[in-house]
Write an enzyme that holds these catalytic residues in place. Structure first.
Site, short mmCIF file in Angstrom:
data_model
loop_
_atom_site.label_atom_id
_atom_site.label_comp_id
_atom_site.label_asym_id
_atom_site.label_seq_id
_atom_site.Cartn_x
_atom_site.Cartn_y
_atom_site.Cartn_z
N GLN A 91 10.34 -1.75 28.32
CA GLN A 91 9.26 -0.66 28.62
C GLN A 91 9.12 0.51 27.60
O GLN A 91 10.47 0.95 26.94
CB GLN A 91 9.32 -0.32 30.06
N HIS A 93 6.97 4.71 27.05
CA HIS A 93 6.17 5.74 27.69
C HIS A 93 5.33 6.11 26.43
O HIS A 93 5.79 6.38 25.17
CB HIS A 93 6.79 6.65 28.30
N GLU A 126 11.79 11.32 28.96
CA GLU A 126 12.63 11.15 30.19
C GLU A 126 14.21 11.39 30.00
O GLU A 126 14.46 11.03 28.72
CB GLU A 126 12.35 9.79 31.16
N HIS A 254 12.93 0.53 25.88
CA HIS A 254 14.35 0.60 26.30
C HIS A 254 13.90 -0.34 27.65
O HIS A 254 13.01 -0.66 28.25
CB HIS A 254 14.67 2.12 26.83
N ARG A 273 4.87 -2.05 29.68
CA ARG A 273 5.72 -3.01 29.67
C ARG A 273 5.35 -4.14 28.58
O ARG A 273 4.50 -4.44 28.34
CB ARG A 273 5.80 -3.69 31.04
#
Length: 398
Positions: A91, A93, A126, A254, A273
């Site tokens: 996945q 972001h 994140e 990642h 994804r």
């Protein structure tokens, strides 16, 4: 300072014991528990006990915007505990511009939720801080190393794709090869992955590729027709030790494989994804946001001594994660940095502030409004603290 009651997300990759035991609840649980959310995201806002009644943190902030301080329209970060027993999907972001455009487009088209890639209009950088040994894949390796790995695998049907890794431009080589894997004809995937198994068994025995080959064999058992198995070989494999952390920027491919950790991110649930999941996979959308550049992930480590505060560095304004070590002889009085969420990772502490004292044991958390005064942590334990980053203000979630 208010005690938080937090929502638990049940996903197939979670654990039936790790999160329950961390929270001091009954174990095993009927379904796998994967994530504990602490924040004000509309898909899982925490509840707080305020003035004798229960109220969502989202509603509390809407009623008391001064709780955020200047520069924010809602809580800019989301804090989680992850309990990973089975590998998560490959996945990435989106960045802020991609998230805004993608969300607006899908809302304009009035797509049903199950057909959407974007859950909100925010980006999702994140930070993951391990609480146990934590296995992860992150970022592409160099094309030359990938070429050596796939040549060593000696997969007959894949030979036609290997010249893509010899392209002079690194980004072009990585994109062309990885895209060829994800777009491999569906009717040829199972035979190709079957051809890969002997090479993976051989490489997993020893050598520079042993860890990644062993992981690919584990993935192959659950996803015998998913090209994400070979896609996983394109990424750096690493194992974090407890209290080591990784920052994952937008566009970085990642996957989290196994372990328990604290995750802090911008207030978003946008995940695109590429495989290794029963959830929605959109290859075109994923490729449109990926950064095709090699990297060598470097974990940060924070080991505070009693009374100390250790910060993990991040290049974003929405969040900062710090660890605070408290002991009876060394209470901790951190400098205030706007709205905060405190989470006790070890032991039991008491937070003493102008409005009184709040006792927190392992697994419990509290919200500290920006307009509250200073506080002191006493007792004995380790506390994770989520605050906005060094840069004041920012773009709020909408």
């Amino acid at each position: 300072m208010e005690l938080l009651l937090n929502s638990i997300k049940e996903y197939a990759w979670g654990s039936s014991s790790a999160l329950a035991e961390f929270l001091g609840g009954p174990s095993p649980t009927p379904a796998p528990q994967a994530e504990l959310w602490m924040g004000a995201h509309p898909l899982g806002s925490s509840q707080l006990l305020c003035e004798g009644r229960v109220e969502s943190l989202e509603a509390y902030i809407a009623r008391r915007p001064e709780a955020l301080g200047p520069g924010w329209r809602t809580l800019p970060f989301l804090l989680k505990i992850l309990a990973v027993e089975k590998p998560l999907s490959l996945q990435a972001h989106p960045n802020l511009q991609q998230a805004r455009l993608g969300y607006a487009e899908e809302q304009t088209r009035k797509l049903p939720a199950q057909a959407c890639n974007y859950r909100d209009s925010n980006h999702k950088p994140e930070l993951l801080c391990a609480l146990t040994p934590f296995e992860a894949l992150m970022g592409f390796e160099k094309p030359t190393r990938l070429l050596a790995l796939f040549e060593a695998l000696a997969i007959p049907s894949l030979q036609k794709a290997l010249p893509l890794l010899r392209r002079e431009d690194e980004a072009s080589a990585l994109r062309a090869f990885f895209e060829s894997l994800l777009r491999w004809p569906e009717n040829e995937r199972a035979p190709l992955l079957a051809q890969a198994k002997p090479g993976l068994l051989r490489l997993a025995q020893a050598g520079a590729f042993a860890d990644k080959a062993a992981l690919a064999l584990r993935l192959l058992q659950n996803y015998p027709e998913d090209m994400g198995v070979l896609g996983s070989l394109c990424l750096n494999w690493l194992r974090l030790q407890p209290l080591e952390a990784l920052f994952v920027p937008a566009g970085c491919l990642h996957a989290y494989i196994n372990g328990m950790g604290v995750e802090l991110m911008a207030n978003s649930d946008n995940v695109l994804r590429g495989g290794l999941t029963p959830k929605r996979v959109d290859v075109d959308a994923l490729l449109s946001i990926l950064r095709f550049e090699s990297c060598t992930p470097t974990p940060q480590q924070a080991l505070p001594k009693p009374g100390e505060v250790c910060l993990f560095e991040t290049p974003v304004s929405e969040f900062c994660l710090s660890l605070l070590r408290v002991s009876p002889k060394a209470p901790c009085a951190p400098q205030r940095r706007g709205p905060e969420v405190l989470l006790v990772l070890e032991g039991e502490v008491a937070a003493q502030g102008p409005s009184g004292s709040l006792r927190l044991r392992r697994g419990q958390s509290a919200f500290v409004a920006a307009d509250e005064g200073p506080y002191v942590l006493m007792g004995e334990g380790l506390v994770a603290r989520a605050t906005p980053g060094e840069v004041a203000g920012g773009v709020a979630f909408s």
